[in-house]
Scaffold this active site. Structure first.
Site, PDB file in Angstrom:
ATOM      1  N   LYS A   1       9.163 -11.068 -17.483  1.00  0.00           N
ATOM      2  CA  LYS A   1       8.671  -9.468 -18.051  1.00  0.00           C
ATOM      3  C   LYS A   1       7.155 -10.237 -18.698  1.00  0.00           C
ATOM      4  O   LYS A   1       6.052  -8.971 -18.603  1.00  0.00           O
ATOM      5  CB  LYS A   1       9.679  -8.624 -19.111  1.00  0.00           C
TER       6      LYS A   1
ATOM      7  N   GLU B   1       4.369 -11.244 -16.520  1.00  0.00           N
ATOM      8  CA  GLU B   1       4.063  -9.870 -15.292  1.00  0.00           C
ATOM      9  C   GLU B   1       2.473  -9.237 -16.174  1.00  0.00           C
ATOM     10  O   GLU B   1       1.780  -8.239 -16.025  1.00  0.00           O
ATOM     11  CB  GLU B   1       4.050  -9.803 -14.107  1.00  0.00           C
TER      12      GLU B   1
ATOM     13  N   ASN C   1       0.085  -0.146   6.390  1.00  0.00           N
ATOM     14  CA  ASN C   1       0.225  -0.738   4.954  1.00  0.00           C
ATOM     15  C   ASN C   1       0.858  -1.627   5.756  1.00  0.00           C
ATOM     16  O   ASN C   1       1.583  -1.694   7.093  1.00  0.00           O
ATOM     17  CB  ASN C   1       1.804  -0.141   4.661  1.00  0.00           C
ATOM     18  N   GLY C   2       0.558  -3.164   5.483  1.00  0.00           N
ATOM     19  CA  GLY C   2       1.444  -3.825   6.083  1.00  0.00           C
ATOM     20  C   GLY C   2       0.599  -4.990   7.166  1.00  0.00           C
ATOM     21  O   GLY C   2      -0.672  -5.444   6.171  1.00  0.00           O
TER      22      GLY C   2
ATOM     23  N   TRP D   1      -2.918  -2.382  -1.258  1.00  0.00           N
ATOM     24  CA  TRP D   1      -2.729  -3.514  -2.274  1.00  0.00           C
ATOM     25  C   TRP D   1      -3.320  -4.648  -1.076  1.00  0.00           C
ATOM     26  O   TRP D   1      -3.001  -4.468  -0.269  1.00  0.00           O
ATOM     27  CB  TRP D   1      -1.151  -4.021  -2.349  1.00  0.00           C
TER      28      TRP D   1
ATOM     29  N   CYS E   1       0.285  -1.326   0.184  1.00  0.00           N
ATOM     30  CA  CYS E   1      -0.187   0.518   0.183  1.00  0.00           C
ATOM     31  C   CYS E   1       0.703   0.992  -0.093  1.00  0.00           C
ATOM     32  O   CYS E   1       1.973   0.674   0.578  1.00  0.00           O
ATOM     33  CB  CYS E   1      -1.007   0.133   1.209  1.00  0.00           C
TER      34      CYS E   1
ATOM     35  N   GLU F   1      14.277 -13.528 -16.720  1.00  0.00           N
ATOM     36  CA  GLU F   1      14.124 -12.526 -16.784  1.00  0.00           C
ATOM     37  C   GLU F   1      13.043 -11.848 -17.990  1.00  0.00           C
ATOM     38  O   GLU F   1      11.644 -11.345 -17.619  1.00  0.00           O
ATOM     39  CB  GLU F   1      15.174 -11.361 -16.064  1.00  0.00           C
TER      40      GLU F   1
ATOM     41  N   ARG G   1       2.577   1.580  -5.347  1.00  0.00           N
ATOM     42  CA  ARG G   1       2.212   0.358  -4.623  1.00  0.00           C
ATOM     43  C   ARG G   1       1.026   0.003  -4.658  1.00  0.00           C
ATOM     44  O   ARG G   1       0.877  -1.300  -3.920  1.00  0.00           O
ATOM     45  CB  ARG G   1       2.489   1.069  -3.735  1.00  0.00           C
TER      46      ARG G   1
ATOM     47  N   LYS H   1       4.032  -2.689  -6.648  1.00  0.00           N
ATOM     48  CA  LYS H   1       5.846  -2.665  -6.331  1.00  0.00           C
ATOM     49  C   LYS H   1       7.153  -2.924  -5.577  1.00  0.00           C
ATOM     50  O   LYS H   1       7.932  -4.016  -6.040  1.00  0.00           O
ATOM     51  CB  LYS H   1       5.861  -1.186  -7.152  1.00  0.00           C
TER      52      LYS H   1
ATOM     53  N   HIS I   1      15.402 -32.603 -21.754  1.00  0.00           N
ATOM     54  CA  HIS I   1      15.816 -33.263 -20.776  1.00  0.00           C
ATOM     55  C   HIS I   1      13.986 -33.044 -20.449  1.00  0.00           C
ATOM     56  O   HIS I   1      13.477 -33.268 -18.927  1.00  0.00           O
ATOM     57  CB  HIS I   1      15.914 -33.299 -19.444  1.00  0.00           C
TER      58      HIS I   1
HETATM   59  O1  M6R Z   1      12.358  -4.393  -4.606  1.00  0.00           O
HETATM   60  P1  M6R Z   1      12.869  -5.988  -4.857  1.00  0.00           P
HETATM   61  O2  M6R Z   1      13.984  -5.848  -5.965  1.00  0.00           O
HETATM   62  O3  M6R Z   1      13.448  -6.312  -3.242  1.00  0.00           O
HETATM   63  O4  M6R Z   1      12.249  -6.306  -5.582  1.00  0.00           O
HETATM   64  C1  M6R Z   1      11.718  -8.070  -6.314  1.00  0.00           C
HETATM   65  C2  M6R Z   1      10.474  -7.673  -7.026  1.00  0.00           C
HETATM   66  O5  M6R Z   1       9.499  -7.790  -6.410  1.00  0.00           O
HETATM   67  C3  M6R Z   1      10.584  -7.394  -8.317  1.00  0.00           C
HETATM   68  O6  M6R Z   1      11.922  -7.879  -9.015  1.00  0.00           O
HETATM   69  C4  M6R Z   1       9.346  -8.185  -9.342  1.00  0.00           C
HETATM   70  O7  M6R Z   1       9.906  -9.547  -9.568  1.00  0.00           O
HETATM   71  C5  M6R Z   1       8.988  -6.814 -10.227  1.00  0.00           C
HETATM   72  N1  M6R Z   1       7.796  -6.599 -10.676  1.00  0.00           N
HETATM   73  C6  M6R Z   1       9.476  -7.644 -11.532  1.00  0.00           C
HETATM   74  O8  M6R Z   1       9.877  -6.621 -12.857  1.00  0.00           O
END
Ligand code: M6R
Length: 621
Positions: free
Chosen positions: A494, A497, A103-104, A77, A2, A490, A27, A616, A513
């Site tokens: 991308k 998500e 938040n939390g 969130w 949040c 990676e 957030r 985020k 395999h």
């Molecule tokens: O803030 P952080 O780097 O610790 O976050 C880690 C992951 O949550 C973050 O990299 C997430 O996987 C991204 N959405 C990827 O694009």
């Protein structure tokens, strides 16, 4: 998770609070809400499920009066309770006098909720946050700190378990907000010249008004009024806070003419990388930002763990190749969420490198704490000054990527790879596996990479066209070898998500395999190809893999070095990259995969800054 903001000062709070929420919507965007204290000792509250625009539309109807110069706001969130109007923050006590944002996660909320219900109070939401509003009201009305809002908040916080940043406002206590934090972020924005103060999850919320900020330690409580701020510890102990100047301005947190923040952040990657690398070689070696570790402590390191999540984990996987090669130290890269539950073998000669853009990811933070309890040294690679992970680490290297607003990591990822390569060089020098002149030469090579990334960005038009062409695919596979393997992971992340498309990354050698069974007619497969010059053996093996999948009907998207003629016959689409040294390839090869995912998502009609179900920073485990 949040985003929260609070304001006290001479101006009307509502537009400032809404503007802060807009800057923190990354957030969380399950709901948004505000509470404004009026001069008539009432609280005006508006809350709405969904994105901030829904709340703004509600406010525009004029149904709720929201005048006043003290206010709080929240973008959510969801954790406890669905993303509905009734679960939207702020939450109030039964008399509507106190409003609280959070938040939390309050882990002991169930017994607290029962206690409140047993006292005959009916709760109106499914959240853990609402219990705080009722507990605070009980303390303020008849507890030991009756009539004292900060004292009442401190008493409530002492009863809470878990992670929380809380901000509360009371209708009868003018020009004052009280906030507290444990395990979730909170920064203060100080604009003394204007007689106004902010509290927020992120400096982005108030950067348009002040760049003077204060980070708060664990279990701290802060009272803000137009006159200033006062910090104390709610669990005993000394006040713990640090003032700092934010080294980026409001332009960095705007879209600057791009359709999405992510587009802008992809374009900013050369600067993000250059700013991260700049100034870290001083003639005698690599310099970290904050080093509370002695030279000999680096020298005696005999094992390295890298702990992180998501894209930051992939940055760690890339770094493993370089650190092992340069230092001859064994490096294990571990998902932070798994690390502390498998009892890893750690001691004072173990270096744990924690990578986190936000500096507040709960899994990574807990991994750091676990490592320190086992006496390991912890070095943080982080993009957020004032966040918790660097605070709790023995050394810090900041990635100067600037604010990353798009939920998908792009420029932060590249900056992380650059930063952790610096750590690898620092370790190599400390251990004597590289002479100073070799460290300097590698640092210079690394410093040439921002230009290579800039050149890569000029080569992206065919990638955008390809993205539009394959946007209807059901799935995409990604293959790579050596450092190309984490790049493939990676690329798949991308695409998952952003485009909500099935995507998997594999080490190309693993194909036979099992994963090769997934290949069917027309399936797009992205292959990150090593350089034929610097990695000829791997290159020829990957070429065989490409032929194997093409023979089974896959459509091959080959990412290869400029001038690599050998791959062209096997590429349905050939994406060229500038030629760079083998270990540097992830810095350029990741770029087309980011652009591809963004373009596919755009073609499918999705908001690439705010993918569904995500936030985020992930401040809950
Ligand atoms: O803030 P952080 O780097 O610790 O976050 C880690 C992951 O949550 C973050 O990299 C997430 O996987 C991204 N959405 C990827 O694009």
């Amino acid at each position: 998770m949040c985003g929260i903001i609070g304001y006290v000062g001479p101006r009307q709070a509502l537009p400032l609070v809404l503007d802060g929420l807009r800057r923190m919507e990354y957030r969380g965007y399950d709901s948004a809400g505000v509470a404004i204290q009026s001069e008539e000792a009432t609280l005006g509250v508006a809350r709405k499920a969904g994105v901030l625009a829904n709340l703004e539309a509600l406010i525009d109807t004029g149904e709720v009066a929201l005048p006043g110069s003290t206010g709080i706001g929240h973008t959510r969130w969801a954790t406890h309770g669905g993303p509905t109007d009734r679960n939207a923050h702020p939450h109030r006590d039964s008399h509507g006098k106190i409003a609280v944002i959070h938040n939390g996660i309050i882990e002991n909320f169930a017994p607290l909720r029962r206690e409140i219900e047993d006292a005959g109070i009916e709760l109106t939401s499914d959240t853990d946050t609402e219990v705080v509003a009722h507990l605070l009201a009980a303390e303020y009305n008849s507890g030991q700190a009756a009539g004292d809002l900060p004292g009442s908040m401190a008493a409530v916080c002492r009863r809470l378990l878990g992670a929380f940043t809380l901000v509360a406002v009371h209708a009868d206590v003018p020009d004052l907000l009280v906030a507290a934090r444990r395990n979730s972020p909170l920064v203060i924005g100080v604009n003394s010249g204007e007689g106004e103060m902010f509290v927020a999850s992120d400096v982005a919320a108030f950067i348009a008004h002040t760049r003077e900020a204060v980070e708060l330690g664990q279990d701290q409580l802060v009272v803000i009024t137009p006159q200033g701020y006062e910090v104390s510890s709610f669990s005993g102990g000394e006040p713990d806070y640090r003032e700092f100047h934010v080294d980026w301005d409001t332009d960095a947190a705007e879209k600057g003419g791009f359709e999405y923040f992510m587009d802008k952040e992809i374009a900013e990657q050369p600067d993000a990388l250059a700013n991260t690398l700049r100034g870290h070689f001083d003639g005698t070696g690599i310099v970290l930002d904050e080093q509370r570790l002695g030279e000999d402590e680096l020298r005696t390191v005999d094992k390295v763990f890298v702990v992180s999540c998501g894209s930051s984990y992939h940055a760690g996987l890339v770094a493993k190749y370089a650190i092992e090669h340069w230092t001859r130290l064994p490096v294990e890269v571990e998902l932070a969420s798994e690390f502390r539950y498998r009892d890893p073998v750690l001691d004072r000669d173990t270096l744990v490198i924690a990578i986190s853009q936000s500096g507040e990811t709960a899994d990574t933070l807990e991994a750091v704490r676990h490592a320190r309890r086992q006496r390991a040294r912890v070095l943080a690679v982080c993009n957020t000054n004032g966040s918790q992970i660097p605070r709790e680490s023995d050394a810090v290297l900041y990635t100067h990527a600037g604010p990353e607003i798009g939920v998908a990591s792009t420029k932060a990822f590249l900056a992380q790879v650059g930063a952790i390569y610096l750590v690898g060089l620092a370790l190599a020098q400390a251990r004597g596996t590289k002479y100073l002149d070799e460290v300097e030469r590698d640092y210079r090579t690394l410093s040439e990479m921002p230009a290579a990334v800039a050149e890569t960005l000029t080569m992206m038009d065919p990638v955008r066209a390809l993205g539009r062409e394959i946007a209807d695919s059901k799935a995409v596979l990604f293959l790579g070898r050596h450092v190309g393997y984490p790049v493939a992971l990676e690329g798949a992340l991308k695409l998952k998500e952003l485009a909500y498309m099935h995507a998997e990354g594999f080490a190309a050698g693993e194909l036979k395999h099992g994963p090769i069974a997934l290949i069917e007619e027309g399936l797009p497969v992205v292959v990150v190809t090593p350089s034929p010059k610097s990695q000829p053996v791997l290159h020829s093996k990957l070429l065989s893999n490409i032929r194997e999948i093409q023979a089974r009907g896959a459509r091959t998207i080959v990412i290869a070095e400029e001038g690599d003629d050998t791959v062209a016959p096997f590429a349905d689409w050939l994406i060229e990259l500038p030629r760079v040294p083998a270990l540097m390839q992830p810095l350029v090869a990741t770029v087309p995969l980011q652009v591809l995912a963004a373009e596919i998502a755009r073609a499918r009609g999705y908001d690439i800054d705010k993918p569904r179900n995500l936030a985020k920073s992930v401040t809950v485990e």
